[in-house]
Design an enzyme around this catalytic site. Structure first.
Site, PDB file in Angstrom:
ATOM      1  N   CYS A 144      31.549  41.800  30.419  1.00 27.10           N
ATOM      2  CA  CYS A 144      32.337  42.484  31.480  1.00 27.10           C
ATOM      3  C   CYS A 144      32.029  43.937  30.744  1.00 27.10           C
ATOM      4  CB  CYS A 144      33.557  42.184  31.744  1.00 27.10           C
ATOM      5  SG  CYS A 144      33.723  40.531  31.770  1.00 27.10           S
ATOM      6  N   ASP A 145      32.759  44.074  29.972  1.00 26.74           N
ATOM      7  CA  ASP A 145      32.689  45.411  29.379  1.00 26.74           C
ATOM      8  C   ASP A 145      31.867  46.153  28.101  1.00 26.74           C
ATOM      9  OD1 ASP A 145      34.685  45.399  31.294  1.00 26.74           O
ATOM     10  OD2 ASP A 145      36.302  44.513  30.009  1.00 26.74           O
ATOM     11  N   CYS A 183      36.436  40.801  27.227  1.00 27.79           N
ATOM     12  CA  CYS A 183      34.193  40.051  27.857  1.00 27.79           C
ATOM     13  C   CYS A 183      33.179  41.082  27.672  1.00 27.79           C
ATOM     14  CB  CYS A 183      35.125  39.890  29.338  1.00 27.79           C
ATOM     15  SG  CYS A 183      34.048  39.232  30.632  1.00 27.79           S
TER      16      CYS A 183
HETATM   17  C1  LIG Z   1      39.990  41.846  31.400  1.00 24.61           C
HETATM   18  C2  LIG Z   1      38.436  40.462  31.868  1.00 24.61           C
HETATM   19  C3  LIG Z   1      37.504  41.194  32.397  1.00 24.61           C
HETATM   20  C4  LIG Z   1      36.669  41.057  33.333  1.00 24.61           C
HETATM   21  N1  LIG Z   1      36.003  41.407  34.218  1.00 24.61           N
HETATM   22  C5  LIG Z   1      34.511  40.514  34.344  1.00 24.61           C
HETATM   23  C6  LIG Z   1      33.719  41.477  34.980  1.00 24.61           C
HETATM   24  O1  LIG Z   1      32.878  42.895  34.915  1.00 24.61           O
HETATM   25  N2  LIG Z   1      33.464  40.182  35.730  1.00 24.61           N
HETATM   26  C7  LIG Z   1      32.964  39.238  36.074  1.00 24.61           C
HETATM   27  O2  LIG Z   1      31.971  39.039  36.422  1.00 24.61           O
HETATM   28  N3  LIG Z   1      33.773  38.543  35.620  1.00 24.61           N
HETATM   29  C8  LIG Z   1      34.647  39.100  34.896  1.00 24.61           C
HETATM   30  N4  LIG Z   1      35.710  38.122  34.019  1.00 24.61           N
HETATM   31  C9  LIG Z   1      35.756  36.876  34.141  1.00 24.61           C
HETATM   32  C10 LIG Z   1      36.750  36.721  35.823  1.00 24.61           C
HETATM   33  O3  LIG Z   1      37.225  37.381  35.965  1.00 24.61           O
HETATM   34  C11 LIG Z   1      37.062  35.207  36.162  1.00 24.61           C
HETATM   35  O4  LIG Z   1      35.737  34.937  35.789  1.00 24.61           O
HETATM   36  C12 LIG Z   1      37.283  34.814  37.517  1.00 24.61           C
HETATM   37  O5  LIG Z   1      38.337  35.699  38.166  1.00 24.61           O
HETATM   38  C13 LIG Z   1      37.924  33.668  37.370  1.00 24.61           C
HETATM   39  O6  LIG Z   1      38.508  33.596  38.671  1.00 24.61           O
HETATM   40  P1  LIG Z   1      39.481  32.363  39.007  1.00 24.61           P
HETATM   41  O7  LIG Z   1      39.792  32.398  40.970  1.00 24.61           O
HETATM   42  O8  LIG Z   1      38.752  30.984  38.744  1.00 24.61           O
HETATM   43  O9  LIG Z   1      40.562  32.311  37.744  1.00 24.61           O
HETATM   44  P2  LIG Z   1      41.512  33.372  37.586  1.00 24.61           P
HETATM   45  O10 LIG Z   1      41.338  34.670  37.514  1.00 24.61           O
HETATM   46  O11 LIG Z   1      42.366  32.621  36.189  1.00 24.61           O
HETATM   47  O12 LIG Z   1      42.814  33.310  38.998  1.00 24.61           O
HETATM   48  C14 LIG Z   1      43.487  31.755  38.940  1.00 24.61           C
HETATM   49  C15 LIG Z   1      45.505  32.789  39.813  1.00 24.61           C
HETATM   50  O13 LIG Z   1      46.420  31.320  39.688  1.00 24.61           O
HETATM   51  C16 LIG Z   1      47.349  31.678  39.797  1.00 24.61           C
HETATM   52  N5  LIG Z   1      47.958  30.150  38.784  1.00 24.61           N
HETATM   53  C17 LIG Z   1      48.211  29.719  37.368  1.00 24.61           C
HETATM   54  N6  LIG Z   1      48.207  28.863  37.429  1.00 24.61           N
HETATM   55  C18 LIG Z   1      49.901  28.703  38.645  1.00 24.61           C
HETATM   56  C19 LIG Z   1      50.413  28.088  38.928  1.00 24.61           C
HETATM   57  N7  LIG Z   1      51.259  27.100  38.182  1.00 24.61           N
HETATM   58  N8  LIG Z   1      51.422  28.517  40.019  1.00 24.61           N
HETATM   59  C20 LIG Z   1      50.234  29.621  40.952  1.00 24.61           C
HETATM   60  N9  LIG Z   1      49.425  29.965  40.431  1.00 24.61           N
HETATM   61  C21 LIG Z   1      48.948  29.929  39.187  1.00 24.61           C
HETATM   62  C22 LIG Z   1      47.322  32.933  38.171  1.00 24.61           C
HETATM   63  O14 LIG Z   1      48.286  33.560  37.932  1.00 24.61           O
HETATM   64  C23 LIG Z   1      45.501  33.447  39.301  1.00 24.61           C
HETATM   65  O15 LIG Z   1      46.488  34.549  39.976  1.00 24.61           O
HETATM   66  C24 LIG Z   1      36.591  39.404  33.888  1.00 24.61           C
HETATM   67  C25 LIG Z   1      38.077  38.658  33.302  1.00 24.61           C
HETATM   68  C26 LIG Z   1      38.886  39.630  32.324  1.00 24.61           C
HETATM   69  C27 LIG Z   1      40.187  38.574  31.748  1.00 24.61           C
END
Ligand SMILES: Cc1cc2nc3c(=O)[nH]c(=O)nc-3n(C[C@H](O)[C@H](O)[C@H](O)COP(=O)(O)OP(=O)(O)OC[C@H]3O[C@@H](n4cnc5c(N)ncnc54)[C@H](O)[C@@H]3O)c2cc1C
Length: 302
Positions: A133-134, A130
């Site tokens: 982000c970084d 990202c």
């Molecule tokens: C390394 C990294 C750094 C980042 N840094 C930033 C930053 O600095 N600032 C920023 O704004 N954004 C950042 N992002 C992006 C941000 O983290 C994401 O956009 C946000 O967290 C997405 O949230 P979410 O809840 O939609 O999805 P996710 O965080 O992907 O959560 C989905 C969850 O669903 C669970 N899941 C999936 N399938 C199943 C299933 N079948 N059964 C049960 N559970 C399941 C997964 O295990 C996961 O825990 C970063 C992303 C990454 C990878």
């Protein structure tokens, strides 16, 4: 039977739980890995309003603590199947079967990986998925970005504003991304493009110090000194188990607008799994709030 089942305890799912619990509804979160989702694997977060800097695990802990203190229950189980048009809705996991009046799917995305030596070992220590982000952590440094689509091109431009030199590594000689964007990248003086190149290895001691690339046409290898390698070769939504019930776009994301509604009554989608412009913590939290609110309104209307 519970009022709301939330699939995924990332930022979107946890925020939905906060809104649902505050609306007085019983909520169960089903999470296959660890709470926080992608946040939990983020090194440092510096773009969430009112929190100038926080580590990913700390932020994940705080959002989880807030949801839990309001009464949300979390079960660490993998959702394998869901009957979303049924009433009540039935969600099956590797450990059991749940019935709920409404379901929020907040299962996020996974970052596509290079699969080369060094990638896993240096994740969070120079390897990032990202740039938004970084990127700021590598201000004034030389960095590499891998990819050839719009995300890689946009990220290269973004990084060129903060880093000294950006090496864009692309496996073909033509970009997949938009021409206008590619033209801007080509004109940017501090972006050097390595066409027809793939990453063979990411090297370093305690953090990334170079990237070894291979020319796909000549086979020649080059070791390029860089402080970071940004990987922008795509996101992978994992929505197949819902694909017969909910519409997906051509990339596999759920088709839903800002209201997080799907064509199925009482089923909402939130966060990175949804078709949207910007996948960040703040937009995931926003979706979680909307979906939690909508789910509560649906249950109250039954
Ligand atoms: C390394 C990294 C750094 C980042 N840094 C930033 C930053 O600095 N600032 C920023 O704004 N954004 C950042 N992002 C992006 C941000 O983290 C994401 O956009 C946000 O967290 C997405 O949230 P979410 O809840 O939609 O999805 P996710 O965080 O992907 O959560 C989905 C969850 O669903 C669970 N899941 C999936 N399938 C199943 C299933 N079948 N059964 C049960 N559970 C399941 C997964 O295990 C996961 O825990 C970063 C992303 C990454 C990878």
């Amino acid at each position: 039977m519970t009022d709301i089942i939330i699939i995924g305890a990332g930022c979107a799912g946890l925020t939905a739980a906060i809104y649902a619990q505050r609306a007085g509804l019983s909520t169960i979160l089903l999470e296959e890995n660890f709470y926080g989702g992608q946040i939990a694997i983020s090194n440092e977060i510096e773009n969430y309003p009112a929190i100038p800097s926080i580590t990913g695990p700390e932020l994940a802990q705080q959002i989880y603590g807030q949801a839990e203190s309001l009464g949300a229950q979390i079960r660490f189980e993998t959702v394998t199947q869901a009957e979303l048009s049924a009433n009540p809705k039935v969600v099956t996991t590797n450990a059991g079967r749940y019935e709920a009046k409404t379901v929020i799917v907040a299962n996020g995305v996974k970052r596509r990986k290079l699969g080369c030596p060094g990638e896993e070992a240096f994740t969070g220590r120079g390897v990032s998925y990202c740039a938004t982000c970084d990127g700021a952590f590598f201000r004034g440094k030389d960095v590499a970005i891998v990819g050839g689509g719009n995300t890689a091109l946009e990220d290269a431009l973004f990084l060129s504003n903060v880093c000294r030199t950006v090496i864009l590594i692309h496996r073909r000689d033509v970009f997949r991304g938009e021409k206008a964007l590619a033209d801007r990248v080509k004109q940017r003086e501090n972006i050097k493009i390595q066409y027809d190149s793939t990453v063979s290895e990411i090297r370093g001691e305690s953090a990334v110090s170079s990237v070894l690339i291979k020319n796909t046409k000549t086979g020649a290898q080059q070791d390029l000194p860089v402080s970071a390698v940004f990987v922008a070769i795509g996101l992978i939504p994992e929505n197949e188990i819902f694909s017969r019930q909910l519409p997906l776009d051509e990339s596999g994301y759920f088709i839903a607008g800002e209201d997080c509604k799907t064509p199925l009554g009482g089923v909402f989608v939130a966060g990175d799994c949804r078709s949207k412009l910007l996948r960040q913590i703040i937009t995931a939290a926003s979706d979680g709030a909307v979906a939690g609110y909508q789910a509560a309104a649906y249950v109250n209307g039954l």
